[in-house]
Design an enzyme around this catalytic site. Sequence first.
Site, PDB file in Angstrom:
ATOM      1  CE1 TYR A 137      -4.530  -0.873   0.047  1.00 61.80           C
ATOM      2  CE2 TYR A 137      -3.374  -2.912   0.527  1.00 61.80           C
ATOM      3  CZ  TYR A 137      -4.514  -2.235   0.115  1.00 61.80           C
ATOM      4  OH  TYR A 137      -5.648  -2.950  -0.245  1.00 61.80           O
ATOM      5  N   GLY A 257     -10.500  -6.284  -4.218  1.00 61.59           N
ATOM      6  CA  GLY A 257      -9.151  -6.666  -4.614  1.00 61.59           C
ATOM      7  C   GLY A 257      -8.432  -7.441  -3.525  1.00 61.59           C
ATOM      8  CG  ASP A 258      -7.677  -5.629   0.128  1.00 59.70           C
ATOM      9  OD1 ASP A 258      -6.456  -5.540  -0.072  1.00 59.70           O
ATOM     10  OD2 ASP A 258      -8.406  -4.637   0.284  1.00 59.70           O
ATOM     11  NE  ARG A 259     -12.007 -13.380   0.017  1.00 57.51           N
ATOM     12  CZ  ARG A 259     -11.847 -14.023   1.159  1.00 57.51           C
ATOM     13  NH1 ARG A 259     -12.653 -13.794   2.174  1.00 57.51           N
ATOM     14  NH2 ARG A 259     -10.854 -14.881   1.317  1.00 57.51           N
TER      15      ARG A 259
END
Length: 468
Positions: A137, A257-259
Amino acid sequence: MRIVVVGDVMLDVDLAGEATRLSPDAPVPVVDVSSVRHRAGGAGLVARMLAQDGWPVTLVTMLGDDDAGRQLRAQLAGVRLVAGTSGYPSPVKTRVRAGSHPVVRFDQGCEKTPVPDVMPAMLRAVENAGVIIVADYGRGLAANPGLRKLLASLAGHVPIVWDPHPAGPDPVPGVAVVTPNMAEATRAARSAGAAMDGPGPGDPAADAAGILLQRWGSRAVLVTQGEEGALLLRQGDHSPRNIPAPRVEAGDPCGAGDRLAASLAVHLLAGRDLPDAAALAVHDAADFLAAGGVAALTDTAAGGRGRERTGPLAGRRTTEPLLLARSVRESGGKVVATGGCFDLLHAGHVRSLKAARELGECLIVCLNSDDSVRRLKGPERPIINQHDRAELLLAMECVDAVMVFDEDTPDAALDRLRPDIWVKGGDYQGARLPEADLVERWGGRCLTVPFHPARSTTGLADALAKVG
Protein backbone atom coordinates in the site's frame (compact mmCIF):
# COMPACT_ATOMS: atom_id res chain seq x y z
CA MET A 1 -1.30 -24.11 5.86
CA ARG A 2 1.21 -21.32 6.50
CA ILE A 3 -0.28 -18.21 4.92
CA VAL A 4 1.86 -15.10 5.40
CA VAL A 5 0.67 -11.61 4.47
CA VAL A 6 3.37 -8.96 4.06
CA GLY A 7 2.49 -5.32 3.70
CA ASP A 8 1.30 -2.00 5.02
CA VAL A 9 -1.68 -1.58 7.34
CA MET A 10 -3.93 1.37 8.04
CA LEU A 11 -6.94 2.06 10.21
CA ASP A 12 -10.16 2.50 8.24
CA VAL A 13 -12.95 4.42 9.95
CA ASP A 14 -16.44 4.39 8.45
CA LEU A 15 -18.93 7.08 9.51
CA ALA A 16 -22.41 6.39 8.16
CA GLY A 17 -25.71 8.22 8.50
CA GLU A 18 -28.35 10.18 6.65
CA ALA A 19 -28.14 13.62 5.04
CA THR A 20 -31.49 15.43 4.94
CA ARG A 21 -30.39 19.07 5.04
CA LEU A 22 -27.63 21.49 4.04
CA SER A 23 -25.36 23.31 6.44
CA PRO A 24 -26.32 26.97 7.09
CA ASP A 25 -22.61 27.85 6.91
CA ALA A 26 -21.96 26.50 3.40
CA PRO A 27 -23.82 24.54 0.69
CA VAL A 28 -22.64 21.16 1.99
CA PRO A 29 -24.70 18.26 3.34
CA VAL A 30 -25.03 17.69 7.07
CA VAL A 31 -24.61 13.98 7.83
CA ASP A 32 -26.33 12.79 11.01
CA VAL A 33 -23.92 10.00 11.94
CA SER A 34 -25.70 6.88 13.16
CA SER A 35 -22.83 4.39 13.13
CA VAL A 36 -19.05 4.42 13.50
CA ARG A 37 -17.00 1.36 12.52
CA HIS A 38 -13.26 0.78 12.78
CA ARG A 39 -11.47 -1.90 10.78
CA ALA A 40 -7.99 -2.87 9.70
CA GLY A 41 -7.26 -1.79 6.14
CA GLY A 42 -4.58 -2.58 3.59
CA ALA A 43 -2.65 -5.76 4.36
CA GLY A 44 -4.58 -5.88 7.63
CA LEU A 45 -7.84 -6.36 5.75
CA VAL A 46 -6.35 -9.26 3.74
CA ALA A 47 -5.17 -10.94 6.94
CA ARG A 48 -8.50 -10.37 8.68
CA MET A 49 -10.42 -11.92 5.81
CA LEU A 50 -8.26 -15.03 5.94
CA ALA A 51 -8.51 -15.30 9.73
CA GLN A 52 -12.28 -14.86 9.62
CA ASP A 53 -12.45 -17.69 7.08
CA GLY A 54 -10.67 -19.87 9.61
CA TRP A 55 -7.18 -19.96 8.06
CA PRO A 56 -4.10 -19.63 10.28
CA VAL A 57 -2.45 -16.46 9.02
CA THR A 58 0.62 -14.42 9.96
CA LEU A 59 0.79 -10.69 9.19
CA VAL A 60 4.26 -9.18 8.77
CA THR A 61 3.96 -5.41 8.96
CA MET A 62 4.90 -2.15 10.68
CA LEU A 63 2.70 -0.55 13.35
CA GLY A 64 2.78 2.91 14.89
CA ASP A 65 3.05 3.30 18.65
CA ASP A 66 -0.08 5.45 18.94
CA ASP A 67 -3.79 5.16 19.57
CA ALA A 68 -4.52 4.15 15.97
CA GLY A 69 -1.82 1.47 16.19
CA ARG A 70 -3.39 0.08 19.35
CA GLN A 71 -6.80 0.04 17.67
CA LEU A 72 -5.28 -1.85 14.76
CA ARG A 73 -3.87 -4.50 17.11
CA ALA A 74 -7.36 -4.94 18.58
CA GLN A 75 -8.93 -5.20 15.11
CA LEU A 76 -6.39 -7.87 14.15
CA ALA A 77 -7.34 -10.26 16.96
CA GLY A 78 -7.02 -13.80 15.63
CA VAL A 79 -4.12 -12.88 13.34
CA ARG A 80 -0.56 -13.75 14.34
CA LEU A 81 1.23 -10.40 14.25
CA VAL A 82 4.95 -10.04 13.61
CA ALA A 83 5.29 -6.28 13.56
CA GLY A 84 8.06 -3.75 13.75
CA THR A 85 7.58 -0.24 15.12
CA SER A 86 7.41 2.31 12.35
CA GLY A 87 8.24 5.40 14.41
CA TYR A 88 5.62 7.33 12.46
CA PRO A 89 1.90 7.96 13.05
CA SER A 90 -0.35 5.13 11.94
CA PRO A 91 -2.24 6.04 8.75
CA VAL A 92 -5.98 6.58 9.27
CA LYS A 93 -8.55 6.87 6.49
CA THR A 94 -11.98 8.12 7.52
CA ARG A 95 -14.85 7.72 5.07
CA VAL A 96 -18.18 9.52 5.48
CA ARG A 97 -21.27 8.11 3.77
CA ALA A 98 -24.79 9.46 3.57
CA GLY A 99 -27.02 6.49 2.95
CA SER A 100 -25.29 4.57 0.15
CA HIS A 101 -23.43 7.63 -1.19
CA PRO A 102 -19.84 8.54 -0.24
CA VAL A 103 -19.53 12.18 0.84
CA VAL A 104 -15.86 12.73 1.73
CA ARG A 105 -12.71 10.94 2.91
CA PHE A 106 -10.18 12.32 5.41
CA ASP A 107 -6.61 10.96 5.44
CA GLN A 108 -4.36 11.36 8.47
CA GLY A 109 -0.74 10.24 8.72
CA CYS A 110 -0.75 8.98 5.12
CA GLU A 111 2.30 10.94 3.98
CA LYS A 112 5.13 8.96 2.37
CA THR A 113 7.63 7.67 4.93
CA PRO A 114 11.19 6.32 4.58
CA VAL A 115 11.71 2.63 3.88
CA PRO A 116 11.51 0.91 7.28
CA ASP A 117 13.97 -1.52 8.76
CA VAL A 118 12.78 -5.10 9.27
CA MET A 119 13.44 -7.23 12.33
CA PRO A 120 14.92 -10.77 12.09
CA ALA A 121 11.60 -12.16 13.40
CA MET A 122 9.80 -10.63 10.42
CA LEU A 123 12.17 -12.35 7.99
CA ARG A 124 11.86 -15.68 9.83
CA ALA A 125 8.07 -15.52 9.54
CA VAL A 126 8.33 -15.01 5.78
CA GLU A 127 10.86 -17.85 5.43
CA ASN A 128 8.38 -20.32 6.94
CA ALA A 129 5.49 -19.46 4.61
CA GLY A 130 3.64 -21.96 2.44
CA VAL A 131 2.19 -19.10 0.41
CA ILE A 132 2.85 -15.35 0.58
CA ILE A 133 0.66 -12.36 -0.21
CA VAL A 134 2.47 -9.05 -0.61
CA ALA A 135 -0.21 -6.40 -0.06
CA ASP A 136 1.73 -3.26 -0.92
CA TYR A 137 0.00 0.00 0.00
CA GLY A 138 2.91 2.30 -0.78
CA ARG A 139 4.19 2.81 2.77
CA GLY A 140 7.66 1.41 2.08
CA LEU A 141 7.78 -2.08 3.59
CA ALA A 142 7.78 -3.81 0.19
CA ALA A 143 10.85 -1.71 -0.76
CA ASN A 144 13.05 -2.97 2.10
CA PRO A 145 16.18 -4.47 0.47
CA GLY A 146 16.55 -7.38 2.91
CA LEU A 147 12.90 -8.35 2.58
CA ARG A 148 13.03 -8.10 -1.21
CA LYS A 149 16.14 -10.30 -1.36
CA LEU A 150 14.37 -12.95 0.75
CA LEU A 151 11.19 -12.81 -1.34
CA ALA A 152 13.19 -13.16 -4.56
CA SER A 153 14.95 -16.24 -3.17
CA LEU A 154 11.62 -17.82 -2.18
CA ALA A 155 9.78 -17.03 -5.42
CA GLY A 156 11.05 -20.17 -7.18
CA HIS A 157 9.36 -22.60 -4.79
CA VAL A 158 6.78 -20.65 -2.73
CA PRO A 159 3.71 -19.15 -4.47
CA ILE A 160 3.80 -15.36 -4.05
CA VAL A 161 0.77 -13.22 -4.89
CA TRP A 162 1.86 -9.58 -5.26
CA ASP A 163 -0.83 -6.87 -5.05
CA PRO A 164 1.03 -3.74 -6.24
CA HIS A 165 0.52 -0.06 -5.44
CA PRO A 166 1.31 2.94 -7.68
CA ALA A 167 3.48 4.45 -4.92
CA GLY A 168 5.29 1.17 -4.23
CA PRO A 169 8.22 -0.64 -5.85
CA ASP A 170 8.02 -3.15 -8.69
CA PRO A 171 7.42 -6.75 -7.61
CA VAL A 172 10.50 -8.91 -7.21
CA PRO A 173 11.16 -11.15 -10.24
CA GLY A 174 9.71 -14.65 -10.37
CA VAL A 175 6.59 -14.19 -8.23
CA ALA A 176 3.67 -16.45 -9.16
CA VAL A 177 1.28 -13.65 -10.10
CA VAL A 178 0.93 -9.87 -9.83
CA THR A 179 -2.63 -8.54 -9.47
CA PRO A 180 -2.92 -4.86 -10.53
CA ASN A 181 -6.33 -3.39 -11.24
CA MET A 182 -6.90 -1.84 -14.65
CA ALA A 183 -5.94 1.69 -13.57
CA GLU A 184 -2.74 0.45 -11.87
CA ALA A 185 -1.80 -1.72 -14.86
CA THR A 186 -2.34 1.13 -17.34
CA ARG A 187 -0.29 3.55 -15.27
CA ALA A 188 2.59 1.09 -14.78
CA ALA A 189 2.57 0.11 -18.46
CA ARG A 190 2.73 3.73 -19.57
CA SER A 191 5.70 4.40 -17.32
CA ALA A 192 7.48 1.43 -18.90
CA GLY A 193 6.14 1.98 -22.40
CA ALA A 194 8.19 5.08 -23.22
CA ALA A 195 11.21 2.87 -23.87
CA MET A 196 9.08 0.22 -25.58
CA ASP A 197 7.07 2.38 -28.00
CA GLY A 198 4.04 2.11 -25.73
CA PRO A 199 1.18 -0.41 -25.81
CA GLY A 200 0.04 -1.47 -29.25
CA PRO A 201 -3.51 -1.40 -30.56
CA GLY A 202 -6.04 -3.91 -29.30
CA ASP A 203 -7.28 -4.87 -25.85
CA PRO A 204 -5.83 -2.30 -23.38
CA ALA A 205 -5.74 -4.85 -20.54
CA ALA A 206 -3.90 -7.40 -22.69
CA ASP A 207 -1.46 -4.78 -23.99
CA ALA A 208 -0.70 -3.59 -20.45
CA ALA A 209 -0.33 -7.16 -19.16
CA GLY A 210 2.18 -7.98 -21.92
CA ILE A 211 4.33 -4.96 -21.08
CA LEU A 212 4.18 -5.62 -17.33
CA LEU A 213 4.97 -9.31 -17.70
CA GLN A 214 8.22 -8.31 -19.42
CA ARG A 215 8.96 -5.41 -17.06
CA TRP A 216 8.31 -7.25 -13.79
CA GLY A 217 9.62 -10.69 -14.73
CA SER A 218 6.75 -12.35 -12.90
CA ARG A 219 5.35 -15.72 -13.97
CA ALA A 220 1.93 -14.16 -14.60
CA VAL A 221 -0.04 -10.92 -14.48
CA LEU A 222 -3.74 -10.88 -13.54
CA VAL A 223 -5.35 -7.54 -14.42
CA THR A 224 -8.59 -7.12 -12.49
CA GLN A 225 -11.38 -5.21 -14.25
CA GLY A 226 -14.19 -4.89 -11.70
CA GLU A 227 -17.52 -6.20 -12.93
CA GLU A 228 -15.88 -7.25 -16.21
CA GLY A 229 -13.81 -9.85 -14.38
CA ALA A 230 -10.08 -10.18 -15.02
CA LEU A 231 -7.48 -10.92 -17.67
CA LEU A 232 -4.72 -13.46 -17.05
CA LEU A 233 -1.48 -13.55 -19.04
CA ARG A 234 1.25 -16.06 -18.19
CA GLN A 235 4.84 -16.36 -19.37
CA GLY A 236 4.82 -18.41 -22.57
CA ASP A 237 1.13 -17.81 -23.31
CA HIS A 238 0.35 -16.89 -26.90
CA SER A 239 -2.88 -15.16 -25.89
CA PRO A 240 -4.37 -13.89 -22.64
CA ARG A 241 -7.24 -15.61 -20.86
CA ASN A 242 -10.36 -13.56 -20.07
CA ILE A 243 -12.05 -14.52 -16.80
CA PRO A 244 -15.64 -13.26 -16.57
CA ALA A 245 -17.14 -12.25 -13.23
CA PRO A 246 -20.71 -13.10 -12.21
CA ARG A 247 -22.94 -10.04 -12.14
CA VAL A 248 -23.70 -8.85 -8.62
CA GLU A 249 -25.35 -5.83 -7.10
CA ALA A 250 -22.78 -4.16 -4.86
CA GLY A 251 -22.86 -0.63 -3.54
CA ASP A 252 -19.30 -0.47 -2.21
CA PRO A 253 -16.51 -2.31 -4.09
CA CYS A 254 -14.03 -1.64 -1.27
CA GLY A 255 -12.10 -4.79 -0.38
CA ALA A 256 -12.81 -6.75 -3.56
CA GLY A 257 -9.15 -6.67 -4.61
CA ASP A 258 -8.07 -7.78 -1.15
CA ARG A 259 -10.60 -10.60 -1.23
CA LEU A 260 -9.31 -11.70 -4.63
CA ALA A 261 -5.68 -11.73 -3.49
CA ALA A 262 -6.55 -13.68 -0.35
CA SER A 263 -8.61 -16.25 -2.24
CA LEU A 264 -6.00 -16.60 -4.96
CA ALA A 265 -3.36 -17.47 -2.37
CA VAL A 266 -5.60 -20.05 -0.71
CA HIS A 267 -6.42 -21.76 -4.00
CA LEU A 268 -2.73 -21.85 -5.00
CA LEU A 269 -1.82 -23.29 -1.62
CA ALA A 270 -4.48 -25.96 -2.14
CA GLY A 271 -2.62 -27.06 -5.27
CA ARG A 272 -4.80 -25.62 -8.04
CA ASP A 273 -3.10 -24.38 -11.18
CA LEU A 274 -3.12 -20.62 -11.76
CA PRO A 275 -5.97 -20.40 -14.33
CA ASP A 276 -8.33 -22.38 -12.08
CA ALA A 277 -7.20 -20.47 -8.99
CA ALA A 278 -7.72 -17.13 -10.75
CA ALA A 279 -11.21 -18.09 -11.96
CA LEU A 280 -12.21 -19.19 -8.46
CA ALA A 281 -10.73 -16.04 -6.91
CA VAL A 282 -12.71 -13.80 -9.29
CA HIS A 283 -15.90 -15.58 -8.24
CA ASP A 284 -14.91 -15.38 -4.56
CA ALA A 285 -14.52 -11.61 -4.89
CA ALA A 286 -17.96 -11.37 -6.51
CA ASP A 287 -19.47 -13.52 -3.75
CA PHE A 288 -17.83 -11.26 -1.17
CA LEU A 289 -19.47 -8.16 -2.68
CA ALA A 290 -22.83 -9.89 -3.11
CA ALA A 291 -22.79 -10.79 0.58
CA GLY A 292 -22.27 -7.15 1.65
CA GLY A 293 -18.51 -6.58 1.20
CA VAL A 294 -16.53 -4.99 4.03
CA ALA A 295 -19.77 -3.88 5.70
CA ALA A 296 -20.54 -7.55 6.41
CA LEU A 297 -17.26 -8.20 8.23
CA THR A 298 -17.61 -8.60 11.98
CA ASP A 299 -16.04 -6.01 14.29
CA THR A 300 -13.27 -7.98 15.96
CA ALA A 301 -12.35 -5.27 18.46
CA ALA A 302 -15.98 -5.00 19.57
CA GLY A 303 -16.06 -8.72 20.27
CA GLY A 304 -17.83 -9.63 17.04
CA ARG A 305 -17.11 -13.28 16.35
CA GLY A 306 -20.13 -14.15 14.26
CA ARG A 307 -22.58 -16.89 15.09
CA GLU A 308 -21.60 -19.59 17.54
CA ARG A 309 -21.01 -22.95 15.87
CA THR A 310 -19.94 -26.38 16.91
CA GLY A 311 -17.62 -28.77 15.12
CA PRO A 312 -15.61 -27.51 12.13
CA LEU A 313 -17.24 -24.07 12.23
CA ALA A 314 -16.79 -23.36 15.92
CA GLY A 315 -16.23 -19.65 16.48
CA ARG A 316 -16.22 -18.89 12.76
CA ARG A 317 -18.47 -16.75 10.54
CA THR A 318 -17.81 -16.81 6.80
CA THR A 319 -19.66 -15.83 3.64
CA GLU A 320 -17.18 -17.18 1.06
CA PRO A 321 -18.77 -20.49 0.01
CA LEU A 322 -15.81 -22.16 -1.72
CA LEU A 323 -13.42 -21.42 1.14
CA LEU A 324 -16.02 -22.55 3.65
CA ALA A 325 -16.60 -25.81 1.78
CA ARG A 326 -12.88 -26.54 1.66
CA SER A 327 -12.44 -25.78 5.36
CA VAL A 328 -15.33 -28.05 6.35
CA ARG A 329 -14.04 -30.93 4.22
CA GLU A 330 -10.54 -30.61 5.63
CA SER A 331 -12.09 -30.84 9.11
CA GLY A 332 -13.84 -34.08 8.15
CA GLY A 333 -17.31 -32.56 7.83
CA LYS A 334 -20.00 -32.82 5.17
CA VAL A 335 -20.91 -29.90 2.91
CA VAL A 336 -24.64 -29.57 2.25
CA ALA A 337 -26.04 -27.33 -0.49
CA THR A 338 -29.49 -26.39 -1.67
CA GLY A 339 -30.75 -23.88 -4.21
CA GLY A 340 -33.57 -21.67 -5.35
CA CYS A 341 -34.82 -18.14 -5.92
CA PHE A 342 -36.02 -17.47 -2.33
CA ASP A 343 -37.85 -14.41 -3.59
CA LEU A 344 -40.17 -14.12 -0.59
CA LEU A 345 -38.98 -16.15 2.39
CA HIS A 346 -41.80 -18.06 4.07
CA ALA A 347 -42.23 -20.76 6.70
CA GLY A 348 -41.83 -23.53 4.14
CA HIS A 349 -38.38 -22.20 3.20
CA VAL A 350 -37.33 -21.94 6.85
CA ARG A 351 -38.38 -25.49 7.65
CA SER A 352 -36.68 -26.93 4.57
CA LEU A 353 -33.44 -25.00 5.22
CA LYS A 354 -33.36 -26.12 8.85
CA ALA A 355 -33.85 -29.72 7.79
CA ALA A 356 -31.08 -29.44 5.19
CA ARG A 357 -28.64 -27.97 7.73
CA GLU A 358 -29.11 -31.01 9.98
CA LEU A 359 -27.62 -33.23 7.27
CA GLY A 360 -24.05 -31.90 7.57
CA GLU A 361 -21.65 -29.42 9.11
CA CYS A 362 -22.54 -26.45 6.90
CA LEU A 363 -25.33 -25.34 4.55
CA ILE A 364 -24.57 -23.31 1.42
CA VAL A 365 -27.48 -21.83 -0.54
CA CYS A 366 -27.06 -21.52 -4.32
CA LEU A 367 -29.16 -18.44 -5.08
CA ASN A 368 -30.53 -17.50 -8.51
CA SER A 369 -29.39 -14.01 -9.54
CA ASP A 370 -31.92 -11.34 -10.48
CA ASP A 371 -31.40 -11.99 -14.20
CA SER A 372 -31.81 -15.72 -13.69
CA VAL A 373 -35.07 -15.21 -11.77
CA ARG A 374 -36.44 -12.95 -14.51
CA ARG A 375 -35.79 -15.60 -17.14
CA LEU A 376 -37.42 -18.29 -15.03
CA LYS A 377 -40.32 -16.38 -13.44
CA GLY A 378 -41.04 -13.48 -15.79
CA PRO A 379 -40.25 -9.75 -16.01
CA GLU A 380 -42.10 -8.86 -12.78
CA ARG A 381 -39.80 -10.99 -10.67
CA PRO A 382 -37.83 -10.97 -8.50
CA ILE A 383 -39.74 -9.02 -5.90
CA ILE A 384 -36.61 -8.67 -3.77
CA ASN A 385 -33.17 -8.09 -5.33
CA GLN A 386 -30.39 -10.65 -5.01
CA HIS A 387 -28.34 -8.61 -2.52
CA ASP A 388 -31.27 -8.39 -0.09
CA ARG A 389 -32.24 -12.03 -0.66
CA ALA A 390 -28.66 -13.09 0.18
CA GLU A 391 -28.66 -10.89 3.28
CA LEU A 392 -31.95 -12.36 4.52
CA LEU A 393 -30.71 -15.91 4.00
CA LEU A 394 -27.43 -15.20 5.80
CA ALA A 395 -29.39 -13.79 8.75
CA MET A 396 -30.80 -17.28 9.34
CA GLU A 397 -28.92 -19.38 11.85
CA CYS A 398 -29.09 -22.47 9.61
CA VAL A 399 -27.48 -20.82 6.55
CA ASP A 400 -23.69 -20.58 6.52
CA ALA A 401 -23.01 -19.07 3.09
CA VAL A 402 -24.71 -17.97 -0.12
CA MET A 403 -23.41 -18.48 -3.66
CA VAL A 404 -25.17 -16.33 -6.29
CA PHE A 405 -25.30 -17.84 -9.79
CA ASP A 406 -26.42 -16.26 -13.05
CA GLU A 407 -27.34 -19.32 -15.11
CA ASP A 408 -30.83 -20.87 -15.42
CA THR A 409 -29.74 -23.97 -13.52
CA PRO A 410 -27.34 -24.39 -10.57
CA ASP A 411 -25.14 -26.89 -12.47
CA ALA A 412 -22.14 -24.57 -12.95
CA ALA A 413 -22.27 -23.42 -9.31
CA LEU A 414 -22.52 -27.02 -8.13
CA ASP A 415 -19.53 -28.04 -10.26
CA ARG A 416 -17.45 -25.36 -8.52
CA LEU A 417 -18.81 -26.08 -5.05
CA ARG A 418 -19.00 -29.92 -5.27
CA PRO A 419 -21.13 -30.48 -2.15
CA ASP A 420 -21.34 -33.85 -0.44
CA ILE A 421 -25.14 -33.57 -0.30
CA TRP A 422 -27.49 -31.66 -2.64
CA VAL A 423 -30.93 -31.08 -1.11
CA LYS A 424 -34.27 -30.34 -2.76
CA GLY A 425 -37.78 -30.03 -1.37
CA GLY A 426 -39.98 -33.10 -0.96
CA ASP A 427 -42.14 -32.10 -3.95
CA TYR A 428 -39.48 -34.02 -5.94
CA GLN A 429 -40.23 -37.17 -3.90
CA GLY A 430 -40.05 -40.27 -6.07
CA ALA A 431 -38.45 -38.47 -9.02
CA ARG A 432 -34.75 -38.42 -9.88
CA LEU A 433 -33.43 -34.92 -9.28
CA PRO A 434 -32.23 -33.03 -12.39
CA GLU A 435 -28.81 -32.49 -10.80
CA ALA A 436 -28.34 -36.14 -9.74
CA ASP A 437 -26.00 -37.20 -12.56
CA LEU A 438 -23.76 -34.18 -11.99
CA VAL A 439 -23.59 -34.53 -8.19
CA GLU A 440 -22.89 -38.26 -8.35
CA ARG A 441 -19.87 -37.60 -10.59
CA TRP A 442 -17.80 -36.51 -7.57
CA GLY A 443 -19.39 -39.00 -5.16
CA GLY A 444 -22.10 -36.69 -3.81
CA ARG A 445 -25.67 -37.62 -2.96
CA CYS A 446 -29.03 -36.03 -3.70
CA LEU A 447 -31.64 -36.01 -0.93
CA THR A 448 -35.07 -34.50 -0.37
CA VAL A 449 -36.44 -32.85 2.75
CA PRO A 450 -40.13 -32.59 3.69
CA PHE A 451 -42.30 -30.41 1.45
CA HIS A 452 -44.82 -28.08 3.09
CA PRO A 453 -47.86 -27.55 0.84
CA ALA A 454 -49.88 -24.34 0.78
CA ARG A 455 -46.73 -22.33 1.41
CA SER A 456 -45.21 -20.81 -1.71
CA THR A 457 -43.67 -17.59 -2.96
CA THR A 458 -46.18 -17.43 -5.82
CA GLY A 459 -49.06 -17.73 -3.37
CA LEU A 460 -47.63 -14.95 -1.22
CA ALA A 461 -47.04 -12.72 -4.25
CA ASP A 462 -50.63 -13.27 -5.45
CA ALA A 463 -51.98 -12.47 -1.98
CA LEU A 464 -49.92 -9.28 -1.78
CA ALA A 465 -51.15 -8.23 -5.21
CA LYS A 466 -54.76 -8.62 -4.07
CA VAL A 467 -54.08 -6.62 -0.90
CA GLY A 468 -52.37 -3.90 -2.95
